[in-house]
Scaffold this motif. Structure first.
Motif, PDB file in Angstrom:
ATOM      1  N   LEU A  42       4.183  28.516  15.634  1.00  0.00           N
ATOM      2  CA  LEU A  42       3.079  28.964  14.783  1.00  0.00           C
ATOM      3  C   LEU A  42       1.862  28.062  14.943  1.00  0.00           C
ATOM      4  N   LEU A  43       2.094  26.756  14.883  1.00  0.00           N
ATOM      5  CA  LEU A  43       1.007  25.791  14.988  1.00  0.00           C
ATOM      6  C   LEU A  43       0.328  25.842  16.359  1.00  0.00           C
ATOM      7  N   ALA A  44       1.093  26.203  17.370  1.00  0.00           N
ATOM      8  CA  ALA A  44       0.562  26.223  18.729  1.00  0.00           C
ATOM      9  C   ALA A  44      -0.138  27.537  19.084  1.00  0.00           C
ATOM     10  N   LYS A  45       0.307  28.661  18.472  1.00  0.00           N
ATOM     11  CA  LYS A  45      -0.163  29.968  18.933  1.00  0.00           C
ATOM     12  C   LYS A  45      -0.849  30.838  17.876  1.00  0.00           C
ATOM     13  N   GLU A  46      -0.523  30.662  16.616  1.00  0.00           N
ATOM     14  CA  GLU A  46      -1.080  31.518  15.567  1.00  0.00           C
ATOM     15  C   GLU A  46      -2.590  31.327  15.462  1.00  0.00           C
ATOM     16  N   LYS A  47      -3.287  32.367  15.036  1.00  0.00           N
ATOM     17  CA  LYS A  47      -4.730  32.305  14.850  1.00  0.00           C
ATOM     18  C   LYS A  47      -5.070  31.207  13.837  1.00  0.00           C
ATOM     19  N   ILE A  48      -6.079  30.394  14.161  1.00  0.00           N
ATOM     20  CA  ILE A  48      -6.427  29.231  13.336  1.00  0.00           C
ATOM     21  C   ILE A  48      -6.758  29.626  11.899  1.00  0.00           C
ATOM     22  N   SER A  49      -7.502  30.701  11.718  1.00  0.00           N
ATOM     23  CA  SER A  49      -7.882  31.119  10.359  1.00  0.00           C
ATOM     24  C   SER A  49      -6.655  31.458   9.524  1.00  0.00           C
ATOM     25  N   LYS A  50      -5.676  32.112  10.133  1.00  0.00           N
ATOM     26  CA  LYS A  50      -4.435  32.453   9.417  1.00  0.00           C
ATOM     27  C   LYS A  50      -3.634  31.198   9.085  1.00  0.00           C
ATOM     28  N   LEU A  51      -3.583  30.281  10.046  1.00  0.00           N
ATOM     29  CA  LEU A  51      -2.861  29.022   9.822  1.00  0.00           C
ATOM     30  C   LEU A  51      -3.495  28.228   8.683  1.00  0.00           C
ATOM     31  N   LEU A  52      -4.826  28.126   8.720  1.00  0.00           N
ATOM     32  CA  LEU A  52      -5.527  27.352   7.690  1.00  0.00           C
ATOM     33  C   LEU A  52      -5.318  27.978   6.318  1.00  0.00           C
ATOM     34  N   LEU A  53      -5.331  29.293   6.275  1.00  0.00           N
ATOM     35  CA  LEU A  53      -5.086  29.999   5.018  1.00  0.00           C
ATOM     36  C   LEU A  53      -3.674  29.724   4.512  1.00  0.00           C
ATOM     37  N   LYS A  54      -2.714  29.812   5.425  1.00  0.00           N
ATOM     38  CA  LYS A  54      -1.311  29.617   5.065  1.00  0.00           C
ATOM     39  C   LYS A  54      -1.044  28.208   4.543  1.00  0.00           C
ATOM     40  N   TYR A  55      -1.610  27.224   5.223  1.00  0.00           N
ATOM     41  CA  TYR A  55      -1.346  25.833   4.856  1.00  0.00           C
ATOM     42  C   TYR A  55      -2.254  25.312   3.747  1.00  0.00           C
ATOM     43  N   SER A  56      -3.493  25.797   3.709  1.00  0.00           N
ATOM     44  CA  SER A  56      -4.461  25.228   2.774  1.00  0.00           C
ATOM     45  C   SER A  56      -4.315  25.741   1.342  1.00  0.00           C
ATOM     46  N   ILE A  57      -4.052  27.045   1.174  1.00  0.00           N
ATOM     47  CA  ILE A  57      -3.961  27.580  -0.189  1.00  0.00           C
ATOM     48  C   ILE A  57      -2.879  26.869  -1.004  1.00  0.00           C
ATOM     49  N   PRO A  58      -1.659  26.737  -0.482  1.00  0.00           N
ATOM     50  CA  PRO A  58      -0.654  25.971  -1.240  1.00  0.00           C
ATOM     51  C   PRO A  58      -1.066  24.521  -1.433  1.00  0.00           C
TER      52      PRO A  58
ATOM     53  N   GLY B 200       4.516  17.833  17.392  1.00  0.00           N
ATOM     54  CA  GLY B 200       3.645  18.288  18.466  1.00  0.00           C
ATOM     55  C   GLY B 200       4.068  17.743  19.815  1.00  0.00           C
ATOM     56  N   GLN B 201       4.656  16.551  19.805  1.00  0.00           N
ATOM     57  CA  GLN B 201       5.145  15.932  21.038  1.00  0.00           C
ATOM     58  C   GLN B 201       6.559  16.384  21.400  1.00  0.00           C
ATOM     59  N   GLY B 202       7.145  17.229  20.516  1.00  0.00           N
ATOM     60  CA  GLY B 202       8.502  17.720  20.757  1.00  0.00           C
ATOM     61  C   GLY B 202       9.591  16.722  20.399  1.00  0.00           C
ATOM     62  N   LYS B 203       9.267  15.734  19.584  1.00  0.00           N
ATOM     63  CA  LYS B 203      10.232  14.686  19.201  1.00  0.00           C
ATOM     64  C   LYS B 203      10.738  14.930  17.779  1.00  0.00           C
ATOM     65  N   LYS B 204      11.588  15.939  17.620  1.00  0.00           N
ATOM     66  CA  LYS B 204      12.054  16.336  16.296  1.00  0.00           C
ATOM     67  C   LYS B 204      12.909  15.261  15.626  1.00  0.00           C
ATOM     68  N   GLU B 205      13.773  14.595  16.381  1.00  0.00           N
ATOM     69  CA  GLU B 205      14.650  13.563  15.806  1.00  0.00           C
ATOM     70  C   GLU B 205      13.841  12.407  15.224  1.00  0.00           C
ATOM     71  N   GLU B 206      12.773  12.024  15.926  1.00  0.00           N
ATOM     72  CA  GLU B 206      11.923  10.953  15.406  1.00  0.00           C
ATOM     73  C   GLU B 206      11.184  11.414  14.147  1.00  0.00           C
ATOM     74  N   ALA B 207      10.793  12.693  14.117  1.00  0.00           N
ATOM     75  CA  ALA B 207      10.132  13.245  12.932  1.00  0.00           C
ATOM     76  C   ALA B 207      11.058  13.190  11.725  1.00  0.00           C
TER      77      ALA B 207
ATOM     78  N   TYR C  60      -3.640  18.591  18.611  1.00  0.00           N
ATOM     79  CA  TYR C  60      -4.160  17.429  19.338  1.00  0.00           C
ATOM     80  C   TYR C  60      -3.027  16.749  20.102  1.00  0.00           C
ATOM     81  N   GLY C  61      -1.852  16.611  19.423  1.00  0.00           N
ATOM     82  CA  GLY C  61      -0.685  16.016  20.077  1.00  0.00           C
ATOM     83  C   GLY C  61      -0.191  16.856  21.240  1.00  0.00           C
ATOM     84  N   ALA C  62      -0.377  18.184  21.145  1.00  0.00           N
ATOM     85  CA  ALA C  62       0.063  19.110  22.193  1.00  0.00           C
ATOM     86  C   ALA C  62      -1.014  19.328  23.258  1.00  0.00           C
ATOM     87  N   LYS C  63      -2.093  18.509  23.223  1.00  0.00           N
ATOM     88  CA  LYS C  63      -3.194  18.582  24.197  1.00  0.00           C
ATOM     89  C   LYS C  63      -3.977  19.901  24.122  1.00  0.00           C
ATOM     90  N   GLN C  64      -4.016  20.504  22.940  1.00  0.00           N
ATOM     91  CA  GLN C  64      -4.817  21.719  22.726  1.00  0.00           C
ATOM     92  C   GLN C  64      -6.011  21.364  21.834  1.00  0.00           C
TER      93      GLN C  64
END
Length: 458
Positions: free
Chosen positions: A6-22, A85-92, A306-310
């Motif tokens: 989602l973070l890599a491909k979803e439309k930015i406006s939809k992502l911002l809406l999804k994350y920002s409203i809550p 973003g770096q694909g390091k889930k265990e470290e997260a 940014y971590g995914a170089k996008q």
């Protein structure tokens, strides 16, 4: 799609809406913990104006506590986003346990220092003989519950970074509603006064912390909580603290400003002037909290991409967050300038209190429409891991410019009490201009680098 997709491909406006409203709901609700207390305290029969002044004296302490909340909470969430973003889930996943341990250690230290040196601190922070009683009655109870406050804030942030912003908002709403109900019951039914407001706050924070812990322990979280992650890891701890240093610095700076302002207010005004500043700060907080919510919503989007170089998606997320923040602040500015009496009257209707507060409010928030540049700008710089620049931008608005203005304007320019109110908009104007210049250069540079990479790839 999972969270990473989602973070890599979803439309930015939809992502911002999804994350920002809550996140906005969560931040506004978080602010209401203190604001609601001040409203109820300000309306205590007979002593409201003095009681709210007592709370005003404690503002630097509660701001310091919030600073440490942000140090761990924002630092941990940004670290989680970058790791994902770096694909390091265990470290997260390790970040979560480390954040909990850090929260508890820091909270216990703050509690001990506050209780041992409380009387001395409050006096230095602007308490007079008539307001010290109210300040101590409130803050000592708040200090006892600091561990619930820091843990609750940290977990609420990591839950948002875990990809569950809706739950984070629901938890905060539950805590706030509990606080409002308990405030009314303890203050007016059981006649516990200012102490009732403090008890209501820490009970609400305990409930919020408990739900956050249960979320991770139950196994329903996307990132798994492991007991072994509670042991502090030096690398993770350093990254949490370094990234969280920028918002932490902003809050510590705000606390410093409050201390200086309280003492200047006592010099050029009265105890009531400190209460007026507490009220004006509450209104300012409610105006800015939606912007902090937008920041929190944009942070994982910017950090992940940014971590995914996008970088292009990261820049798009920032620009949209700035636009939305500016619209909100313009609306808030219009309301504040049009209905200041109605807004101040919610807290206390004493004629002297109203006169000082209304005038101060109009001047203090004069530059509200452009503050979004400064607030969202430092968040963008922080989200891409440039902690030093982000810290400078945070300190610029709240310390480097504001503190000298508060000291100089009332005394050197003979503005008295008005000088305290004027200091903030003047600082906002200059800091927003400087932040805009740094942002434009940073974004243009990164976009140019990205274009060069694309040309080489083709």
């Amino acid at each position: 799609m999972n969270t990473q997709e989602l973070l890599a491909k979803e439309k930015i406006s939809k992502l911002l809406l999804k994350y920002s409203i809550p996140a906005i709901i969560g931040m506004v609700v978080n602010a209401l913990y203190n604001v609601v207390d001040r409203i109820f305290i300000g309306n205590i029969p007979g002593v409201g104006s003095l009681a709210i002044t007592g709370v005003g004296v404690t503002l630097p302490i509660t701001t310091i506590i919030l600073g440490f909340c942000m140090l761990v909470g924002v630092g941990a969430t940004t670290t989680i986003s970058i790791r994902l973003g770096q694909g390091k889930k265990e470290e997260a996943e390790k970040v979560i346990g480390n954040a909990i341990t850090l929260s508890i250690i820091i909270a216990l230290i703050l509690t001990v220092i506050g209780l041992v040196f409380g009387n001395f601190i409050l006096t230095k922070f602007g308490a007079s003989e008539s307001t010290l009683y109210y300040a101590k009655a409130y803050i000592y109870i708040i200090l006892i519950g600091t561990v619930f406050n820091v843990v609750a804030f940290t977990l609420n942030n990591t839950i948002r970074g875990d990809g569950n912003p809706k739950l984070a908002a629901i938890i905060m709403v539950i805590g706030c509603l509990t606080n409002i109900v308990l405030d009314a019951v303890l203050i007016f039914v059981f006649n516990m006064g200012i102490q009732g407001a403090a008890i209501a706050t820490i009970i609400s924070q305990f409930i919020t912390a408990f739900i956050g812990i249960r979320y991770y322990v139950s196994g329903k979280s996307n990132l798994k909580f492991l007991k072994s992650s509670l042991k502090l890891n030096r690398k993770i701890t350093v990254q949490i603290l370094s990234i969280g240093a920028a918002p932490f610095a902003m809050q510590i700076a705000a606390s410093l400003v409050q201390v200086i302002a309280n003492n200047v207010l006592r010099t050029y005004g009265t105890d009531i002037a400190i209460g007026a500043m507490a009220t004006i700060s509450s209104v300012s907080l409610m105006c800015l909290m939606p912007i902090f919510g937008i920041n929190q919503g944009a942070q994982p989007i910017i950090g992940f991409n940014y971590g995914a170089k996008q970088e292009k998606r990261a820049h798009e997320a920032y620009k949209l967050s700035l636009l939305v923040a500016t619209i909100i602040l313009v609306v808030a500015f219009i309301l504040v300038q049009t209905f200041p009496e109605a807004i101040i009257g919610i807290f206390n209707k004493d004629p002297k209190f109203m006169d000082i507060s209304v005038k101060g409010l109009r001047i203090y928030l004069l530059m509200l429409p452009i503050v979004g540049i400064s607030v969202t700008g430092s968040n963008y710089i922080q989200s891409i891991g440039e902690a030093k620049i982000a810290m400078f931008l945070s300190l610029l608005r709240q310390v480097i410019l504001l503190v000298p203005f508060i000291i100089i304007l009332p005394r050197v320019f003979g503005l008295g009490l008005n000088g305290v109110w004027i200091a903030q908009p003047l600082s906002d104007l200059i800091s927003s201009t400087i932040t805009a210049v740094i942002l434009i250069r940073s974004i243009k540079h990164k976009e140019k680098v990205e274009e060069i990479k694309l040309k080489k790839a083709n």
